[in-house]
Scaffold this motif. Structure first.
Motif, PDB file in Angstrom:
ATOM      1  N   LYS A 103       3.392   9.370  -6.234  1.00  0.00           N
ATOM      2  CA  LYS A 103       3.599  10.775  -5.834  1.00  0.00           C
ATOM      3  C   LYS A 103       4.222  11.568  -6.961  1.00  0.00           C
ATOM      4  O   LYS A 103       5.026  11.062  -7.733  1.00  0.00           O
ATOM      5  N   LYS A 152       2.634   1.726  -3.373  1.00  0.00           N
ATOM      6  CA  LYS A 152       1.803   2.317  -4.409  1.00  0.00           C
ATOM      7  C   LYS A 152       1.643   3.817  -4.209  1.00  0.00           C
ATOM      8  O   LYS A 152       1.656   4.587  -5.177  1.00  0.00           O
ATOM      9  N   ASP A 153       1.473   4.221  -2.950  1.00  0.00           N
ATOM     10  CA  ASP A 153       1.366   5.653  -2.656  1.00  0.00           C
ATOM     11  C   ASP A 153       2.643   6.374  -3.072  1.00  0.00           C
ATOM     12  O   ASP A 153       2.615   7.442  -3.677  1.00  0.00           O
ATOM     13  N   TRP A 154       3.794   5.767  -2.726  1.00  0.00           N
ATOM     14  CA  TRP A 154       5.086   6.371  -3.053  1.00  0.00           C
ATOM     15  C   TRP A 154       5.295   6.449  -4.552  1.00  0.00           C
ATOM     16  O   TRP A 154       5.736   7.471  -5.085  1.00  0.00           O
ATOM     17  N   SER A 202       0.823  -1.208   0.000  1.00  0.00           N
ATOM     18  CA  SER A 202       0.000   0.000   0.000  1.00  0.00           C
ATOM     19  C   SER A 202       0.861   1.264   0.000  1.00  0.00           C
ATOM     20  O   SER A 202       0.635   2.176  -0.805  1.00  0.00           O
ATOM     21  N   SER A 203       1.859   1.309   0.889  1.00  0.00           N
ATOM     22  CA  SER A 203       2.727   2.486   0.952  1.00  0.00           C
ATOM     23  C   SER A 203       3.590   2.595  -0.296  1.00  0.00           C
ATOM     24  O   SER A 203       3.912   3.705  -0.747  1.00  0.00           O
TER      25      SER A 203
END
Length: 256
Positions: free
Chosen positions: A256, A251-253, A248-249
């Motif tokens: 960005k 994909k967020d990264w 999850s983190s």
């Protein structure tokens, strides 16, 4: 002259010692330390001789080097070794403390040592006030990240810009820096430490053994168990997966 080197990068410490002996073969390096705690323990042993001069890295593996000064109330002259920017370095001038930017240059080192011989050796010892410098360091730390690494091949040293680094991998108990061209260099950092000193917008800890640069990630494929399988450039021999708890983190990264 007796000196103490406090530096968490082994190659930098070794190069500094070599440059010191080139400047003056009679300089005695009493010891080298990578951490605040080990340095403090060494000073607390009364059997150890006191150095005439200390070379101190600002950011050590366990804390800022200023804690050594504060806890021991040191009055020994200090030359800082640092990678911090010119704005931060204004505080050195305010406190009349000399500094060397990494990678350390032989001529700049000679200048700092000459300054020490001319001015510091004749001064009455006084506690160094590092509070203005600490304040600026705290303000600048969120935006100051390591932008190059010094590596060695035998007696030769090379500086690698962070833009040329594809990823870091922990392999056979050694941390390797892999360049965009596929060159492999051993570095004296753990992946945990690298996470602290590299820009988190550019590097992501994919799993326990890999820290990848944004530009090294070509594609990511969904995989069983909620994992992601990555294709990197340059290609690694083994398959690379993003740990399930990091997907999850990641994909967020990536977005960005």
């Amino acid at each position: 002259m007796k000196v103490l080197i406090i530096e968490d990068e082994t190659l930098t410490a070794q190069r500094l010692q070599a440059l010191l002996h080139s400047y003056d073969p009679y300089i005695e390096v009493l010891a080298q330390f990578r951490s605040v705690n080990k340095t403090i323990q060494w000073f607390q042993d009364a059997s150890h001789p006191q150095p005439d001069l200390i070379f101190l890295d600002i950011h050590l593996e366990d804390d800022l080097g200023f804690r050594i000064i504060d806890e021991l109330q040191l009055t020994i002259p200090i030359i800082f070794t640092t990678a911090y920017n010119e704005y931060t370095l204004q505080a050195f001038k305010v406190n009349s403390i000399d500094y060397l930017l990494k990678p350390i240059d032989a001529d700049e080192l000679a200048g700092a040592l000459n300054k020490f011989k001319l001015h510091w050796q004749t001064r009455k010892p006084a506690l160094i006030d590092t509070s203005p410098l600490e304040h600026l360091i705290e303000k600048s730390m969120p935006t100051v990240y390591k932008d190059r690494f010094m590596v060695s091949l035998g007696p030769k040293y090379r500086s690698i810009n962070i833009k040329d680094v594809a990823y870091f991998i922990y392999e056979d108990r050694v941390t390797l820096l892999i360049t965009n061209d596929g060159d492999r260099w051993a570095v004296d950092y753990s992946l945990d430490r690298l996470v602290q000193i590299l820009d988190p917008h550019l590097f992501f800890r994919v799993n326990r053994s890999l820290l990848a640069a944004l530009w090294a990630i070509q594609t990511a494929h969904s995989f069983s168990g909620g994992k992601l399988k990555l294709e990197l450039e340059p290609i690694l021999r083994q398959e690379i997966f993003v740990s399930g708890d990091r997907v999850s983190s990641f994909k967020d990264w990536l977005g960005k």
